[in-house]
Design a protein around this motif. Structure first.
Motif, mmCIF file in Angstrom:
data_model
loop_
_atom_site.group_PDB
_atom_site.id
_atom_site.type_symbol
_atom_site.label_atom_id
_atom_site.label_comp_id
_atom_site.label_asym_id
_atom_site.label_seq_id
_atom_site.Cartn_x
_atom_site.Cartn_y
_atom_site.Cartn_z
ATOM 1 N N GLY A 260 11.607 -2.390 -0.424
ATOM 2 C CA GLY A 260 10.208 -2.682 -0.692
ATOM 3 C C GLY A 260 9.331 -1.458 -0.537
ATOM 4 N N ILE A 261 8.337 -1.325 -1.426
ATOM 5 C CA ILE A 261 7.377 -0.226 -1.350
ATOM 6 C C ILE A 261 5.977 -0.814 -1.478
ATOM 7 C CG2 ILE A 261 6.531 1.903 -2.413
ATOM 8 C CD1 ILE A 261 9.360 2.425 -3.408
ATOM 9 N N VAL A 262 5.084 -0.369 -0.609
ATOM 10 C CA VAL A 262 3.685 -0.794 -0.661
ATOM 11 C C VAL A 262 2.831 0.400 -1.057
ATOM 12 C CG1 VAL A 262 1.734 -1.737 0.627
ATOM 13 C CG2 VAL A 262 4.064 -2.575 1.086
ATOM 14 N N ALA A 263 2.037 0.213 -2.109
ATOM 15 C CA ALA A 263 1.066 1.205 -2.549
ATOM 16 C C ALA A 263 -0.299 0.522 -2.576
ATOM 17 C CB ALA A 263 1.456 1.779 -3.900
ATOM 18 N N VAL A 264 -1.293 1.236 -3.074
ATOM 19 C CA VAL A 264 -2.668 0.770 -2.937
ATOM 20 C C VAL A 264 -3.339 0.670 -4.301
ATOM 21 C CG1 VAL A 264 -4.939 1.410 -2.000
ATOM 22 C CG2 VAL A 264 -2.899 1.678 -0.601
ATOM 23 N N GLY A 265 -4.201 -0.298 -4.457
ATOM 24 C CA GLY A 265 -4.998 -0.407 -5.667
ATOM 25 C C GLY A 265 -5.775 0.878 -5.917
ATOM 26 N N THR B 213 10.144 -3.697 3.933
ATOM 27 C CA THR B 213 9.362 -2.546 3.470
ATOM 28 C C THR B 213 10.055 -1.253 3.858
ATOM 29 O OG1 THR B 213 7.315 -3.818 3.740
ATOM 30 C CG2 THR B 213 7.111 -1.435 3.491
ATOM 31 N N ALA B 214 10.382 -0.463 2.855
ATOM 32 C CA ALA B 214 10.986 0.848 3.111
ATOM 33 C C ALA B 214 9.922 1.912 3.321
ATOM 34 C CB ALA B 214 11.881 1.246 1.936
ATOM 35 N N MET B 215 8.822 1.813 2.561
ATOM 36 C CA MET B 215 7.840 2.895 2.560
ATOM 37 C C MET B 215 6.475 2.349 2.199
ATOM 38 S SD MET B 215 7.813 6.311 0.063
ATOM 39 C CE MET B 215 7.936 5.404 -1.485
ATOM 40 N N ALA C 160 6.677 -1.684 11.998
ATOM 41 C CA ALA C 160 7.577 -2.383 11.072
ATOM 42 C C ALA C 160 8.853 -1.604 10.789
ATOM 43 C CB ALA C 160 6.853 -2.670 9.757
ATOM 44 N N GLY C 161 8.955 -0.390 11.302
ATOM 45 C CA GLY C 161 10.132 0.426 11.017
ATOM 46 C C GLY C 161 10.161 0.963 9.604
ATOM 47 N N ALA C 162 8.996 1.060 8.959
ATOM 48 C CA ALA C 162 8.893 1.583 7.596
ATOM 49 C C ALA C 162 8.406 3.022 7.630
ATOM 50 C CB ALA C 162 7.935 0.719 6.775
ATOM 51 N N LEU C 163 8.666 3.751 6.554
ATOM 52 C CA LEU C 163 8.182 5.114 6.435
ATOM 53 C C LEU C 163 6.722 5.123 5.980
ATOM 54 C CD1 LEU C 163 11.161 6.804 4.522
ATOM 55 C CD2 LEU C 163 10.750 6.791 6.998
ATOM 56 N N ASP D 41 5.573 10.350 8.104
ATOM 57 C CA ASP D 41 7.011 10.602 8.061
ATOM 58 C C ASP D 41 7.372 11.615 6.986
ATOM 59 O OD1 ASP D 41 7.996 8.704 10.106
ATOM 60 O OD2 ASP D 41 7.093 7.220 8.766
ATOM 61 N N ALA D 42 6.536 11.691 5.960
ATOM 62 C CA ALA D 42 6.772 12.654 4.885
ATOM 63 C C ALA D 42 5.486 12.800 4.085
ATOM 64 C CB ALA D 42 7.914 12.209 3.971
#
Length: 402
Positions: free
Chosen positions: A131-136, A185-187, A217-220, A247-248
């Protein structure tokens, strides 16, 4: 006011006849540059207030960048990543230093911002999550993975189905972000300031909240510093203004001063170790020519005090624009020398066109906003010439739209 010649028009038609039309027809054929100015093939001069979209950090023809490129081109341009070069090693060390990255961090050099985002996607997959979360409002690039994270429907729709598992949340909404991030969620990928959305910064504390949410959550947490990095906001990277450690980060644009280079910077050994030998690569990434350019850009920003200058020049611009008290100007947002002048009417495209005819290059990033991302070497006197000309340009645009 500048006009283009018939021979200039012929060149534009030759462009149209020889290129795939993804950019439409360019506004000008440019021939040379010097500092913060460029000249078209007719000899008309323009103050470059866009800087190649935040790329030309040192402006045009800076002797340190020209000298570094020339020297390296005479010695070694490309060797492939079966080997390395002093320039590649030194450039990675310099990037880690300015990023204030801890021991065990690393850099992967590529050729563009989109490639850096693709690398971040692969890094996130190595967590075992998808899973990846980005923003509007987000813009992360045009390659298939990067455009999956970009929010604008017009960029995405022609190429669907895109990368699965991507969720966009409302910008600046901490609770929406918290609700979206979970065990799959990965990132979370965020821009510290959204450039293509109109130079829009999230509320103060939003990045810190994102750091807390992803850590729990342990996500990047990966921050897209492609447009905001390399001194553009008055810090080496915009996230440093809030003291957040991601994290990056993804980087590109200003790093090479116009020579294509991008990169992913990982923070700490656990994140750096997610990608191992054979899992990613780039033929041209980290070539000595691009890395020598990056070294020259970073050294010159330091030696010429351009971080401090970006703050002072940006503040000067804001003060002078606000002092106009023009009824069509509603404000100036952004940081350092990444700014948007916001307008009371949706006339930004007309304003940009008329500004060009008066010798200024600006970007109508939204219908009601003009983006400015000039070279970091621009002077306050040069900025003042634009501000002084702006009222007449705005008035002319309103008359056209009436």
């Amino acid at each position: 006011m500048t006009e283009i010649s018939a021979s200039h028009q012929v060149l534009l038609e030759r462009y149209r006849a020889s290129h795939i039309g993804v950019f439409g027809l360019p506004g000008l054929v440019l021939a040379r540059g010097d500092g913060a100015y460029v000249w078209d093939v007719d000899g008309n001069r323009y103050l470059d207030l866009l800087g190649g979209i935040a790329v030309n950090a040192l402006g045009h023809g800076h002797p340190e960048l020209v000298g570094a490129i020339s020297k390296q081109a005479a010695e070694l341009v490309h060797v492939s990543n079966f080997f390395t070069t002093p320039a590649q090693i030194e450039a990675a060390e310099a990037v880690l230093r300015i990023a204030q990255a801890p021991q065990g961090s690393g850099v992967f050099f590529c050729n563009s911002g989109s490639e850096a985002v693709e690398t971040a996607i692969k890094l996130s997959r190595r967590t075992g999550r998808t899973g990846i979360v980005a923003v509007g409002g987000a813009f992360h690039g045009r390659t298939t993975g990067a455009v999956s994270l970009t929010h604008k429907e017009a960029y995405r729709a022609p190429f669907e189905p895109l990368l699965p598992g991507v969720l966009h949340v409302a910008p600046g909404d901490v609770e929406a972000l918290r609700a979206a991030v979970g065990p799959d969620t990965a990132m979370v990928l965020l821009e510290p300031i959204q450039g293509e959305a109109g130079v829009v910064a999230p509320p103060v504390g939003y990045l810190a909240a994102a750091r807390e949410i992803t850590r729990d959550a342990g996500a990047l947490l990966v921050l897209d510093e492609i447009q905001t990095g390399i001194g553009r906001t008055g810090a080496w990277f915009a996230h440093q203004l809030e003291g957040v450690v991601p994290d990056a980060i993804t980087i590109a644009k200003g790093l090479g001063g116009g020579v294509p280079i991008g990169g992913l910077v990982t923070f700490g050994p656990e994140v750096t170790g997610l990608l191992t030998a054979g899992q990613h690569g780039s033929t041209f990434g980290g070539n000595p020519l691009a890395c020598s350019a990056a070294l020259a850009v970073l050294a010159t920003i330091e030696s010429e005090g351009l971080l401090e200058h970006a703050v002072a020049a940006g503040d000067f611009l804001v003060d002078r624009v606000e002092a106009l008290a023009h009824p069509l100007v509603t404000g100036v947002r952004g940081a350092g020398l990444l700014r948007a002048i916001t307008l009371a009417q949706p006339i930004a495209p007309a304003v940009a066109r008329l500004a060009r005819s008066h010798g200024f290059i600006v970007n109508p990033v939204a219908a009601d906003a003009l983006r400015l991302a000039p070279p970091l070497v621009i002077t306050t006197d040069q900025l003042a010439t634009f501000v002084d000309a702006l009222p007449a340009i705005l008035d002319e645009a309103v008359k056209e739209s009436a």
